[in-house]
Motif scaffolding. Structure first.
Motif, PDB file in Angstrom:
ATOM      1  N   SER A 154     -64.285 -33.214  62.145  1.00 25.24           N
ATOM      2  CA  SER A 154     -64.479 -34.279  61.159  1.00 25.24           C
ATOM      3  C   SER A 154     -63.203 -35.107  61.132  1.00 25.24           C
ATOM      4  O   SER A 154     -62.252 -34.842  61.884  1.00 25.24           O
ATOM      5  CB  SER A 154     -64.760 -33.692  59.776  1.00 25.24           C
ATOM      6  N   PHE A 155     -63.154 -36.088  60.246  1.00 24.25           N
ATOM      7  CA  PHE A 155     -61.923 -36.877  60.130  1.00 24.25           C
ATOM      8  C   PHE A 155     -60.755 -35.962  59.764  1.00 24.25           C
ATOM      9  O   PHE A 155     -59.617 -36.159  60.233  1.00 24.25           O
ATOM     10  CB  PHE A 155     -62.082 -37.972  59.078  1.00 24.25           C
ATOM     11  N   HIS A 156     -61.010 -34.957  58.943  1.00 19.71           N
ATOM     12  CA  HIS A 156     -59.946 -34.047  58.518  1.00 19.71           C
ATOM     13  C   HIS A 156     -59.362 -33.275  59.691  1.00 19.71           C
ATOM     14  O   HIS A 156     -58.227 -32.772  59.621  1.00 19.71           O
ATOM     15  CB  HIS A 156     -60.487 -33.066  57.464  1.00 19.71           C
ATOM     16  N   SER A 157     -60.111 -33.184  60.792  1.00 20.48           N
ATOM     17  CA  SER A 157     -59.610 -32.478  61.978  1.00 20.48           C
ATOM     18  C   SER A 157     -58.404 -33.193  62.580  1.00 20.48           C
ATOM     19  O   SER A 157     -57.612 -32.572  63.311  1.00 20.48           O
ATOM     20  CB  SER A 157     -60.724 -32.358  63.022  1.00 20.48           C
ATOM     21  N   LEU A 158     -58.263 -34.497  62.309  1.00 17.05           N
ATOM     22  CA  LEU A 158     -57.065 -35.217  62.754  1.00 17.05           C
ATOM     23  C   LEU A 158     -55.822 -34.660  62.075  1.00 17.05           C
ATOM     24  O   LEU A 158     -54.751 -34.587  62.685  1.00 17.05           O
ATOM     25  CB  LEU A 158     -57.201 -36.709  62.434  1.00 17.05           C
ATOM     26  N   ARG A 159     -55.954 -34.261  60.820  1.00 14.24           N
ATOM     27  CA  ARG A 159     -54.833 -33.683  60.075  1.00 14.24           C
ATOM     28  C   ARG A 159     -54.416 -32.344  60.703  1.00 14.24           C
ATOM     29  O   ARG A 159     -53.222 -32.071  60.854  1.00 14.24           O
ATOM     30  CB  ARG A 159     -55.251 -33.506  58.615  1.00 14.24           C
ATOM     31  N   HIS A 160     -55.401 -31.540  61.076  1.00 17.13           N
ATOM     32  CA  HIS A 160     -55.094 -30.270  61.737  1.00 17.13           C
ATOM     33  C   HIS A 160     -54.450 -30.509  63.114  1.00 17.13           C
ATOM     34  O   HIS A 160     -53.552 -29.757  63.532  1.00 17.13           O
ATOM     35  CB  HIS A 160     -56.374 -29.449  61.897  1.00 17.13           C
ATOM     36  N   TYR A 161     -54.931 -31.538  63.815  1.00 19.05           N
ATOM     37  CA  TYR A 161     -54.360 -31.867  65.128  1.00 19.05           C
ATOM     38  C   TYR A 161     -52.874 -32.211  64.996  1.00 19.05           C
ATOM     39  O   TYR A 161     -52.044 -31.722  65.771  1.00 19.05           O
ATOM     40  CB  TYR A 161     -55.117 -33.049  65.738  1.00 19.05           C
ATOM     41  N   VAL A 162     -52.536 -33.054  64.015  1.00 16.52           N
ATOM     42  CA  VAL A 162     -51.138 -33.457  63.830  1.00 16.52           C
ATOM     43  C   VAL A 162     -50.276 -32.252  63.468  1.00 16.52           C
ATOM     44  O   VAL A 162     -49.165 -32.079  64.002  1.00 16.52           O
ATOM     45  CB  VAL A 162     -51.037 -34.553  62.748  1.00 16.52           C
ATOM     46  N   GLN A 163     -50.763 -31.412  62.570  1.00 20.52           N
ATOM     47  CA  GLN A 163     -50.019 -30.206  62.176  1.00 20.52           C
ATOM     48  C   GLN A 163     -49.719 -29.331  63.406  1.00 20.52           C
ATOM     49  O   GLN A 163     -48.580 -28.893  63.618  1.00 20.52           O
ATOM     50  CB  GLN A 163     -50.839 -29.422  61.150  1.00 20.52           C
ATOM     51  N   ASN A 164     -50.753 -29.105  64.222  1.00 23.51           N
ATOM     52  CA  ASN A 164     -50.571 -28.266  65.410  1.00 23.51           C
ATOM     53  C   ASN A 164     -49.626 -28.912  66.423  1.00 23.51           C
ATOM     54  O   ASN A 164     -48.776 -28.239  67.023  1.00 23.51           O
ATOM     55  CB  ASN A 164     -51.918 -27.990  66.071  1.00 23.51           C
ATOM     56  N   ALA A 165     -49.790 -30.225  66.624  1.00 25.17           N
ATOM     57  CA  ALA A 165     -48.964 -30.925  67.620  1.00 25.17           C
ATOM     58  C   ALA A 165     -47.489 -30.912  67.222  1.00 25.17           C
ATOM     59  O   ALA A 165     -46.603 -30.721  68.070  1.00 25.17           O
ATOM     60  CB  ALA A 165     -49.454 -32.364  67.785  1.00 25.17           C
ATOM     61  N   LEU A 166     -47.192 -31.105  65.930  1.00 20.39           N
ATOM     62  CA  LEU A 166     -45.797 -31.088  65.474  1.00 20.39           C
ATOM     63  C   LEU A 166     -45.194 -29.692  65.587  1.00 20.39           C
ATOM     64  O   LEU A 166     -44.010 -29.544  65.915  1.00 20.39           O
ATOM     65  CB  LEU A 166     -45.723 -31.594  64.030  1.00 20.39           C
ATOM     66  N   GLU A 167     -46.000 -28.675  65.310  1.00 19.78           N
ATOM     67  CA  GLU A 167     -45.498 -27.305  65.439  1.00 19.78           C
ATOM     68  C   GLU A 167     -45.193 -26.980  66.896  1.00 19.78           C
ATOM     69  O   GLU A 167     -44.180 -26.338  67.202  1.00 19.78           O
ATOM     70  CB  GLU A 167     -46.515 -26.322  64.865  1.00 19.78           C
ATOM     71  N   ARG A 168     -46.078 -27.427  67.811  1.00 18.01           N
ATOM     72  CA  ARG A 168     -45.839 -27.172  69.242  1.00 18.01           C
ATOM     73  C   ARG A 168     -44.605 -27.920  69.753  1.00 18.01           C
ATOM     74  O   ARG A 168     -43.945 -27.482  70.700  1.00 18.01           O
ATOM     75  CB  ARG A 168     -47.076 -27.567  70.049  1.00 18.01           C
ATOM     76  N   ALA A 169     -44.315 -29.063  69.110  1.00 18.09           N
ATOM     77  CA  ALA A 169     -43.134 -29.838  69.498  1.00 18.09           C
ATOM     78  C   ALA A 169     -41.855 -29.301  68.865  1.00 18.09           C
ATOM     79  O   ALA A 169     -40.789 -29.917  69.016  1.00 18.09           O
ATOM     80  CB  ALA A 169     -43.328 -31.300  69.112  1.00 18.09           C
ATOM     81  N   LYS A 170     -41.949 -28.153  68.149  1.00 20.20           N
ATOM     82  CA  LYS A 170     -40.792 -27.494  67.544  1.00 20.20           C
ATOM     83  C   LYS A 170     -40.127 -28.357  66.466  1.00 20.20           C
ATOM     84  O   LYS A 170     -38.897 -28.318  66.283  1.00 20.20           O
ATOM     85  CB  LYS A 170     -39.747 -27.114  68.606  1.00 20.20           C
ATOM     86  N   ILE A 171     -40.924 -29.139  65.752  1.00 22.19           N
ATOM     87  CA  ILE A 171     -40.400 -29.953  64.660  1.00 22.19           C
ATOM     88  C   ILE A 171     -40.097 -29.036  63.476  1.00 22.19           C
ATOM     89  O   ILE A 171     -40.856 -28.105  63.184  1.00 22.19           O
ATOM     90  CB  ILE A 171     -41.401 -31.050  64.254  1.00 22.19           C
ATOM     91  N   ASP A 172     -39.005 -29.302  62.780  1.00 20.47           N
ATOM     92  CA  ASP A 172     -38.619 -28.491  61.619  1.00 20.47           C
ATOM     93  C   ASP A 172     -39.750 -28.459  60.583  1.00 20.47           C
ATOM     94  O   ASP A 172     -40.385 -29.477  60.318  1.00 20.47           O
ATOM     95  CB  ASP A 172     -37.343 -29.068  60.991  1.00 20.47           C
ATOM     96  N   ASP A 173     -39.968 -27.274  60.025  1.00 20.08           N
ATOM     97  CA  ASP A 173     -41.085 -27.085  59.098  1.00 20.08           C
ATOM     98  C   ASP A 173     -40.995 -28.013  57.889  1.00 20.08           C
ATOM     99  O   ASP A 173     -42.003 -28.519  57.404  1.00 20.08           O
ATOM    100  CB  ASP A 173     -41.120 -25.625  58.631  1.00 20.08           C
ATOM    101  N   LYS A 174     -39.796 -28.270  57.377  1.00 23.75           N
ATOM    102  CA  LYS A 174     -39.633 -29.144  56.211  1.00 23.75           C
ATOM    103  C   LYS A 174     -40.043 -30.584  56.545  1.00 23.75           C
ATOM    104  O   LYS A 174     -40.639 -31.285  55.717  1.00 23.75           O
ATOM    105  CB  LYS A 174     -38.194 -29.100  55.707  1.00 23.75           C
TER     106      LYS A 174
END
Length: 594
Positions: A536-556
């Motif tokens: 759904s549209f909300h799946s874009l939010r999950h995609y961004v969360q996962n992509a930033l985590e894989r890129a080793k972005i700081d959790d804060k």
């Protein structure tokens, strides 16, 4: 056929009236409107009131209970007895598969109350008593002798009369009245409760009893002890400063929560819950809600169609219509999810707590939180996240590569329309913002901070935000700027439109996100087919969360981008939002395949 003392008609409505000359020169005259035009219903209520009044008149003469208190107690008897009849009728219509078995249980309950009224709570049960009757007697004994039941009876009487305390003798009298009244009500069920459907429907249409009474009228000028002083004169309803109806409690609670900044969508959920609870239980007064009612409500939620609430017809449907619709559906189309049921129970708990805080007497044993069920599905498994490959396929579709027309924007054609459907999914894919946060943007929400173009997501006249942590400033991805997003903003500003995406506003409700959700659903289905069923549209939010985590972005930094709360007190209290120049590299790490 249904001759009944003290029962008469005033016009087409039945009333109960009893006049008694007291031991002094006063006359006690109590009149109560039964609020029904059905003689059978009137006979039930009159029989119960007459049984109660025999004891009450004795107490009035001995000055233990005033006439005003007697009228209030009898008025309460009427109100509760009506509700009991309505609920019994509703349960029979919906739950019963064997009317003959219902009648057998009714007869057993009648005999149980008959025994308790004649032999007392501790009287020996005669040999040869049917097992069902014996079981009912034991259950009633346990309830009536429990401290909680006596506390409830004493509390109800104090609420009705305004007394500060109830003596042991008065409590014993009230318990005796309760038993005799129950016996009288059940004694006539076989004749008076037929047909039960008609009776309960008639009761439901009537307003609460209008209590009309007069104080004792002494013949000499001097007041007698039987005349209740003005300070003890009671109205028909419970003398409470707050309206105890569920809808009124909800509206007062909403006022408080709105001041706390709770989003309007959540506040509307409270109203919807209140309507649904009243529909399924038949209870409109928060004081009458018991733990068993909350349990029955939960059971009913598991029988509702899963699509409940999505059709305008649901707002005016009766319980019978809802359950009939559910019976015609496949099993996989019936029953609300565990999460939704738990949310409704949470709403009930908040409403009960709000009423208690206002001083409205609620049952102390009522605890909806005990009824919550453990969700068998993890939150992370309820919605899928887009994969980079899926997003690439989505953004190669007609909306972004060329459409037949703006109306048929998902059909291939020569023209690309830079409207809300074009921009919002792109924004979601590089910010992780929620659907309503993006669709509800205004032109003035596009700001420049330290030279960096940003989205300002905050509460406004256009839309509210979910939590305080949802208010944030997020840099605009460079690829959006290359595609002409800032030029689009300038054109909308020049037109003076309050919405950044005017094509997404619902014409009737004024909401922004629903239309975007429907159009995105169409895009996903036509592009990915069955593969996109859980997206759904909300799946874009999950995609961004996962992509930033894989890129080793700081959790804060991730939390500040997507608008999540901190994980502990330190983060919530002491952490300051990351500035746009620190956040920008994280945003640029997200690829936009268009």
């Amino acid at each position: 056929m249904l001759a009944q003392n003290h029962l008469s008609q005033r016009g087409s409505v039945y009333q109960w009236r009893r006049r008694v000359r007291s031991q002094s020169t006063g006359i006690i005259d109590i009149k109560l409107s039964l609020g029904t035009t059905d003689r059978r219903v009137a006979a039930i209520l009159a029989r119960k009131i007459s049984a109660e009044s025999d004891h009450l008149m004795d107490q009035i003469n001995s000055n233990s209970i005033t006439p005003a208190e007697a009228r209030a107690w009898l008025g309460e008897v009427i109100r509760r007895e009506r509700q009991k009849i309505e609920q019994l009728q509703m349960l029979r219509r919906i739950e019963s598969d064997d009317p003959a078995d219902d009648a057998r249980h009714d007869e057993a309950m009648r005999d149980a109350w008959q025994h308790l009224a004649q032999a007392g709570l501790n009287g020996r049960i005669p040999d040869g008593t049917q097992d069902l009757v014996r079981s009912n007697i034991e259950i009633l004994r346990q309830d009536l002798t429990s401290e909680s039941r006596r506390n409830i009876v004493a509390r109800d009487f104090r609420n009705l009369t305004g007394r500060e305390r109830v003596s042991a003798f008065e409590l014993m009298t009230l318990m005796t009245l309760l038993i005799s009244g129950k016996k009288a009500a059940w004694a006539g069920y076989e004749t008076a409760l037929q047909p039960i459907d008609t009776l309960a429907d008639e009761i439901a249409r009537q307003a609460p009893s209008a209590l009309i009474g007069s104080e004792p009228r002494p013949t000499p000028p001097a007041k007698t002890a039987l005349e209740a002083p003005p300070s003890q004169s009671l109205p028909a309803s419970t003398p409470s400063a707050k309206d105890p109806t569920i809808s009124a409690v909800i509206e007062r609670m909403i006022l408080l929560k709105r001041r706390e900044g709770i989003e309007e969508k959540t506040l509307q959920q409270y109203r919807s819950f209140g309507k649904l609870f009243i529909l399924l239980t038949g209870i409109a007064d928060i004081r009458d809600v018991l733990q068993s009612d909350a349990t029955s409500f939960r059971a009913s939620l598991r029988k509702l169609p899963k699509s409940w609430g999505k059709s305008p017809a649901d707002q005016t449907a009766t319980r019978e219509e809802v359950m009939a619709r559910a019976a015609a559906l496949r099993p996989d189309q019936v029953g609300l999810s565990v999460g939704t049921i738990n949310r409704h129970l949470e709403h009930l708990g908040q409403i009960v707590a709000s009423a208690a805080d206002e001083g409205i007497p609620v049952d102390p044993r009522l605890n909806p939180a005990k009824l919550r069920r453990k969700d068998p599905v993890r939150d992370s498994d309820k919605r899928d996240a887009f994969t980079p490959v899926q997003l690439e396929r989505i953004f190669r579709g007609p909306v972004w590569s060329g459409s037949e027309s703006e109306y048929y924007q998902t059909r291939p054609g020569p023209t690309t329309y830079h409207n809300g459907l074009y921009w919002c999914p792109l924004i979601g894919a590089v910010t992780g913002a929620r659907r309503e946060e993006i669709a509800g943007l205004a032109p003035n929400d596009i700001v420049t901070v330290d030279g960096i173009p940003c989205f300002s997501i905050a509460a406004s006249d256009q839309r509210r935000v979910k939590t305080l942590s949802s208010q944030r400033v997020v840099p605009i991805h460079s690829r959006l700027i290359e595609l002409g997003f800032l030029d689009y903003v300038a054109r909308i500003r020049a037109k003076g439109h309050p919405d950044l995406f005017p094509d997404l506003r619902e014409p009737t409700s004024g909401q922004h996100g629903r239309k975007l959700g429907r159009r995105m659903r169409q895009v996903i289905d036509e592009t990915l087919g069955a593969e996109g069923a859980a997206l759904s549209f909300h799946s874009l939010r999950h995609y961004v969360q996962n992509a930033l985590e894989r890129a080793k972005i700081d959790d804060k930094i991730i939390r500040d981008i997507v608008g999540h709360e901190g994980r502990d007190v330190h983060d919530k209290v002491y952490h300051k939002p990351v500035p746009p120049d620190i956040m920008q590299p994280a945003i640029e790490s997200l690829t936009l395949a268009i």
